[in-house]
Design an enzyme around this catalytic site. Structure first.
Site, mmCIF file in Angstrom:
data_model
loop_
_atom_site.group_PDB
_atom_site.id
_atom_site.type_symbol
_atom_site.label_atom_id
_atom_site.label_comp_id
_atom_site.label_asym_id
_atom_site.label_seq_id
_atom_site.Cartn_x
_atom_site.Cartn_y
_atom_site.Cartn_z
ATOM 1 N N ASP A 146 -84.564 -73.054 62.438
ATOM 2 C CA ASP A 146 -84.127 -72.615 61.115
ATOM 3 C C ASP A 146 -84.977 -73.400 60.120
ATOM 4 O O ASP A 146 -84.702 -74.569 59.855
ATOM 5 C CB ASP A 146 -82.637 -72.928 60.927
ATOM 6 C CG ASP A 146 -82.124 -72.435 59.583
ATOM 7 O OD1 ASP A 146 -82.558 -71.365 59.133
ATOM 8 O OD2 ASP A 146 -81.281 -73.137 58.978
ATOM 9 N N GLU B 265 -86.548 -67.856 61.900
ATOM 10 C CA GLU B 265 -85.989 -66.934 60.910
ATOM 11 C C GLU B 265 -87.106 -66.219 60.159
ATOM 12 O O GLU B 265 -88.063 -66.844 59.714
ATOM 13 C CB GLU B 265 -85.113 -67.716 59.925
ATOM 14 C CG GLU B 265 -84.228 -66.819 59.082
ATOM 15 C CD GLU B 265 -83.427 -67.606 58.065
ATOM 16 O OE1 GLU B 265 -82.572 -68.418 58.478
ATOM 17 O OE2 GLU B 265 -83.663 -67.409 56.862
ATOM 18 N N ASP C 91 -77.724 -76.157 59.418
ATOM 19 C CA ASP C 91 -79.071 -75.770 59.841
ATOM 20 C C ASP C 91 -79.221 -75.868 61.361
ATOM 21 O O ASP C 91 -79.928 -75.077 61.974
ATOM 22 C CB ASP C 91 -80.121 -76.670 59.182
ATOM 23 C CG ASP C 91 -79.859 -76.844 57.705
ATOM 24 O OD1 ASP C 91 -80.528 -76.200 56.900
ATOM 25 O OD2 ASP C 91 -78.957 -77.633 57.368
#
Lengths: 185, 185
Positions: free
Chosen positions: B7, B68, B141
């Site tokens: 992330d 991501e 996260d």
């Protein structure tokens, strides 16, 4: 001072090396473009950019890398690629201990043409004149990379004076704060 | 299949390693956060992220890196840092020949919670359940990185079937085009 200017992009990453100091004639040491195929996977494109930038750093040994400061108000798709390509360029320089300087597109245009809203042709014309070239470097990304390097050479003295002033001011404030704490204690 | 989920972020880059195949219980192999100081220079932060990601790749040897997919409709300042951090992660994986898979935030949420608009708490709760953890990984996260890895494990079979179908279709079109050219000649 030798500066490697990088106009970051995934498809075309402009690179240009300029030698010089503010107030003296400038010399171009190299100009080119690191290209990656638009249909390649993103990760592979980033590896190709890393290899390209490494070659320029290795061959020209610049003292500073000047790269365009990316803003996200630009075209949505382009800006992501620009941010990713610039991250790779900054990483390569920082890994070697080479300082990275960021300049906005309008700072670059203002530095070389006198106007922050100059167009590509104007920037190309001024880069050609300032570096005493026979013709404007092609593609425009290559000319923009040289403009970035020139901008850095001209702005660096003012920038470093500013940074020193800010540092001095912070130090004075810290000293004053410490002194006033001493009084109230 | 072993997947390293990332992330991306400059201040906190969530990382999580998950082993598993679709339809079987999943196993967490590691979770953490690569942090860089907000007041450090951008180039130095990118170098620190590179070192952090390299350590995770070296220790866990994932077969795939799932990261991501960044969109620029998000917060202007954050998105640039996200794009830059993800570029470094993708670069590290691609350099080692590890395939990089991109998933959008809504694909990840939909994969682990059934809803593309689930909130952080829901994602954290499902990650905890799916990996049989005692508590949701902190910070968010880290949980998001695990969710990315899980999403990839579950979506990979469908994605690869889709890619094969697209490739087959392209091949058939190319063959048909070639055949029709042959007829008109």
């Amino acid at each position: 001072m030798r500066v490697l200017g990088v106009d970051p992009g995934l498809t075309r990453c402009g690179v240009g090396v300029v030698d010089g100091v503010a107030g003296r004639p400038l010399t171009m040491r190299g100009v080119g473009v690191v290209r990656t195929p638009a249909d390649a996977e993103l990760g592979h494109r980033l590896v190709a950019i890393e290899q390209g930038i490494e070659e320029w750093l290795e061959e020209h040994r610049p003292e500073v890398l000047a790269v365009e400061r990316v803003f996200s108000q630009h075209n949505v798709r382009t800006v992501m690629g620009t941010a990713q390509a610039s991250a790779v360029a900054m990483l390569c320089a920082s890994r070697r201990g080479i300082p990275v300087a960021l300049h906005t597109p309008s700072e670059v245009k203002a530095a070389v043409t006198g106007s922050g809203r100059a167009d590509k042709a104007q920037v190309g014309a001024m880069v050609t004149r300032l570096l005493r070239l026979d013709a404007p470097p092609r593609p425009a990304d290559a000319a923009d990379a040289l403009a970035l390097a020139i901008c850095h050479i001209w702005r660096a003295p003012a920038q470093s004076r500013l940074q020193q002033a800010v540092a001095r001011n912070r130090l004075e404030q810290a000293v004053a704060k410490h002194a006033s704490k001493g009084r109230t204690a």
